[in-house]
Design a protein around this motif. Sequence first.
Motif, PDB file in Angstrom:
ATOM      1  N   GLU A 167       8.334  -2.625   9.333  1.00 16.47           N
ATOM      2  CA  GLU A 167       9.030  -2.619   8.058  1.00 16.47           C
ATOM      3  C   GLU A 167       9.565  -1.212   7.819  1.00 16.47           C
ATOM      4  OE1 GLU A 167       6.739  -6.138   5.594  1.00 16.47           O
ATOM      5  OE2 GLU A 167       5.911  -4.113   5.590  1.00 16.47           O
ATOM      6  N   LEU A 168      10.813  -1.128   7.429  1.00 17.80           N
ATOM      7  CA  LEU A 168      11.456   0.145   7.110  1.00 17.80           C
ATOM      8  C   LEU A 168      11.610   0.208   5.601  1.00 17.80           C
ATOM      9  CD1 LEU A 168      12.955   2.720   8.058  1.00 17.80           C
ATOM     10  CD2 LEU A 168      15.041   1.344   8.148  1.00 17.80           C
ATOM     11  N   VAL A 169      10.964   1.184   4.986  1.00 16.45           N
ATOM     12  CA  VAL A 169      10.986   1.342   3.535  1.00 16.45           C
ATOM     13  C   VAL A 169      11.867   2.533   3.189  1.00 16.45           C
ATOM     14  CG1 VAL A 169       9.602   1.593   1.444  1.00 16.45           C
ATOM     15  CG2 VAL A 169       8.634   0.452   3.449  1.00 16.45           C
ATOM     16  N   PRO A 176      18.673  14.333   3.703  1.00 21.82           N
ATOM     17  CA  PRO A 176      19.293  14.888   2.500  1.00 21.82           C
ATOM     18  C   PRO A 176      20.336  13.931   1.938  1.00 21.82           C
ATOM     19  CG  PRO A 176      20.177  15.940   4.452  1.00 21.82           C
ATOM     20  CD  PRO A 176      19.069  15.053   4.923  1.00 21.82           C
ATOM     21  N   VAL A 177      20.298  13.724   0.645  1.00 23.98           N
ATOM     22  CA  VAL A 177      21.287  12.897  -0.037  1.00 23.98           C
ATOM     23  C   VAL A 177      22.280  13.838  -0.709  1.00 23.98           C
ATOM     24  CG1 VAL A 177      21.674  11.205  -1.864  1.00 23.98           C
ATOM     25  CG2 VAL A 177      19.658  11.017  -0.398  1.00 23.98           C
ATOM     26  N   THR A 178      23.508  13.837  -0.252  1.00 24.10           N
ATOM     27  CA  THR A 178      24.483  14.795  -0.762  1.00 24.10           C
ATOM     28  C   THR A 178      25.215  14.299  -1.992  1.00 24.10           C
ATOM     29  OG1 THR A 178      26.127  13.942   0.797  1.00 24.10           O
ATOM     30  CG2 THR A 178      24.830  15.852   1.494  1.00 24.10           C
ATOM     31  N   ASP A 179      25.163  12.991  -2.260  1.00 26.18           N
ATOM     32  CA  ASP A 179      25.818  12.470  -3.456  1.00 26.18           C
ATOM     33  C   ASP A 179      25.229  11.106  -3.775  1.00 26.18           C
ATOM     34  OD1 ASP A 179      27.474  12.383  -5.617  1.00 26.18           O
ATOM     35  OD2 ASP A 179      29.317  12.000  -4.496  1.00 26.18           O
ATOM     36  N   THR A 180      25.290  10.699  -5.024  1.00 28.70           N
ATOM     37  CA  THR A 180      24.752   9.411  -5.439  1.00 28.70           C
ATOM     38  C   THR A 180      25.685   8.767  -6.445  1.00 28.70           C
ATOM     39  OG1 THR A 180      23.480  10.330  -7.280  1.00 28.70           O
ATOM     40  CG2 THR A 180      22.357  10.185  -5.144  1.00 28.70           C
ATOM     41  N   ALA A 181      25.567   7.465  -6.560  1.00 24.85           N
ATOM     42  CA  ALA A 181      26.281   6.712  -7.597  1.00 24.85           C
ATOM     43  C   ALA A 181      25.408   5.536  -7.985  1.00 24.85           C
ATOM     44  CB  ALA A 181      27.640   6.230  -7.094  1.00 24.85           C
ATOM     45  N   GLY A 182      25.323   5.266  -9.278  1.00 22.57           N
ATOM     46  CA  GLY A 182      24.546   4.135  -9.743  1.00 22.57           C
ATOM     47  C   GLY A 182      23.060   4.347  -9.701  1.00 22.57           C
ATOM     48  N   LEU A 183      22.613   5.603  -9.621  1.00 26.21           N
ATOM     49  CA  LEU A 183      21.192   5.901  -9.567  1.00 26.21           C
ATOM     50  C   LEU A 183      20.763   6.466 -10.906  1.00 26.21           C
ATOM     51  CD1 LEU A 183      18.688   6.040  -7.682  1.00 26.21           C
ATOM     52  CD2 LEU A 183      19.341   8.387  -7.190  1.00 26.21           C
ATOM     53  N   ALA A 214       2.361   6.408  -7.172  1.00 25.43           N
ATOM     54  CA  ALA A 214       1.339   7.273  -7.757  1.00 25.43           C
ATOM     55  C   ALA A 214       1.742   8.741  -7.685  1.00 25.43           C
ATOM     56  CB  ALA A 214       0.002   7.060  -7.038  1.00 25.43           C
ATOM     57  N   ALA A 215       2.610   9.074  -6.741  1.00 26.27           N
ATOM     58  CA  ALA A 215       3.076  10.453  -6.589  1.00 26.27           C
ATOM     59  C   ALA A 215       4.398  10.700  -7.302  1.00 26.27           C
ATOM     60  CB  ALA A 215       3.205  10.800  -5.107  1.00 26.27           C
ATOM     61  N   GLY A 216       4.900   9.690  -8.016  1.00 23.58           N
ATOM     62  CA  GLY A 216       6.097   9.889  -8.808  1.00 23.58           C
ATOM     63  C   GLY A 216       7.346   9.192  -8.319  1.00 23.58           C
ATOM     64  N   ALA A 217       7.245   8.393  -7.256  1.00 19.62           N
ATOM     65  CA  ALA A 217       8.426   7.696  -6.749  1.00 19.62           C
ATOM     66  C   ALA A 217       8.753   6.494  -7.621  1.00 19.62           C
ATOM     67  CB  ALA A 217       8.198   7.249  -5.306  1.00 19.62           C
ATOM     68  N   GLY A 218      10.012   6.080  -7.566  1.00 22.11           N
ATOM     69  CA  GLY A 218      10.410   4.860  -8.242  1.00 22.11           C
ATOM     70  C   GLY A 218      10.273   3.687  -7.296  1.00 22.11           C
ATOM     71  N   GLY A 219      11.260   2.798  -7.273  1.00 31.73           N
ATOM     72  CA  GLY A 219      11.197   1.645  -6.384  1.00 31.73           C
ATOM     73  C   GLY A 219      11.648   1.980  -4.980  1.00 31.73           C
ATOM     74  N   GLY A 220      11.569   0.986  -4.111  1.00 31.82           N
ATOM     75  CA  GLY A 220      11.978   1.158  -2.730  1.00 31.82           C
ATOM     76  C   GLY A 220      12.640  -0.101  -2.215  1.00 31.82           C
ATOM     77  N   THR A 247       0.827  -1.205   0.000  1.00 32.01           N
ATOM     78  CA  THR A 247       0.000   0.000   0.000  1.00 32.01           C
ATOM     79  C   THR A 247       0.863   1.257   0.000  1.00 32.01           C
ATOM     80  OG1 THR A 247      -1.708  -1.182   1.236  1.00 32.01           O
ATOM     81  CG2 THR A 247      -1.842   1.217   1.229  1.00 32.01           C
ATOM     82  N   ILE A 248       1.937   1.228   0.785  1.00 30.83           N
ATOM     83  CA  ILE A 248       2.836   2.379   0.867  1.00 30.83           C
ATOM     84  C   ILE A 248       3.499   2.645  -0.473  1.00 30.83           C
ATOM     85  CG2 ILE A 248       5.034   3.158   1.865  1.00 30.83           C
ATOM     86  CD1 ILE A 248       4.118   1.752   4.465  1.00 30.83           C
ATOM     87  N   MET A 249       3.995   1.596  -1.120  1.00 33.35           N
ATOM     88  CA  MET A 249       4.672   1.778  -2.397  1.00 33.35           C
ATOM     89  C   MET A 249       3.697   2.175  -3.499  1.00 33.35           C
ATOM     90  SD  MET A 249       7.814   1.699  -1.922  1.00 33.35           S
ATOM     91  CE  MET A 249       8.067   2.018  -3.685  1.00 33.35           C
ATOM     92  N   ASP A 250       2.466   1.675  -3.452  1.00 38.27           N
ATOM     93  CA  ASP A 250       1.459   2.102  -4.433  1.00 38.27           C
ATOM     94  C   ASP A 250       1.218   3.605  -4.331  1.00 38.27           C
ATOM     95  OD1 ASP A 250       1.187  -0.442  -5.400  1.00 38.27           O
ATOM     96  OD2 ASP A 250      -0.647  -0.908  -4.290  1.00 38.27           O
ATOM     97  N   ALA A 251       1.096   4.094  -3.090  1.00 39.51           N
ATOM     98  CA  ALA A 251       0.862   5.523  -2.883  1.00 39.51           C
ATOM     99  C   ALA A 251       2.081   6.332  -3.326  1.00 39.51           C
ATOM    100  CB  ALA A 251       0.560   5.796  -1.404  1.00 39.51           C
TER     101      ALA A 251
END
Length: 233
Positions: A177-179, A211-218, A145-151, A138-142
């Motif tokens: 559960e921690l998403v 806050p995510v200050t840097d990413t790799a592989g995204l 629907a708001a524009g998120a990708g996977g979790g 249910t959480i991931m469906d919501a």
Amino acid sequence: MSSLFLMVTITDRRSTDAFLQLYEQRGVDVNLRTVGSGTAVRETLATLGLEKTEKAVLLAVVTEDTWKAVRTDLRRKMRIDVPGTGIAFTVPLSSIGGRRALMFLTQHQPLTLKEESTLKDTRYELLLVIANQGHTGTIMDAARAAGAGGGTVIHAKGTGMEGAAQFLGVELVNEKELVLIVARTPEKNRIMKAIMDGAGPKAGAIVFSLPVTDTAGLRLLEDEEPVQETSAQ
């Protein structure tokens, strides 16, 4: 006012109760606990005085003033600087979804409300959703629907949930559960609101962002070339 942080503690499972007792004395409610295992190679473990044993991972929201006091206790009472005892660190929170959730997460700590974190220039945010077990779909469906990708879902056990009804209007169970969802910063508030509105009261969802200050592989949608649809001839 004190800024808010997510405090992460990693220690040997046998030491969990001692850390929980110390945090309780400082008014810190450990909201989530789970287990992990060390991954260091044998030579590194020997150098640091560690054993390859199961680890306890404790998550709690703390103010800046609380963290300063806890840090002193960790060094003096838990001797956390001694190799093999464990580690503790903080990550700044950029927002928490809803005043009730904020009050619940900081209920035993002095807190004066102010504007969100000053880390406004980060391109991405890590959304953390703590919910009763069985509501991930249910959480991931919501969220989608708001524009998120996977979790990513981590199973854990909640602690200090007895007073949740007073703040959230719903009883929280121990099995949690921690998403984890990485989202673009401009979409963060919309996704958080969608989760809070769409998860339903039985989920007992608490959502906050880091806050995510840097990413790799995204892979990011704005960096991808648009796909041209073609019809079969």
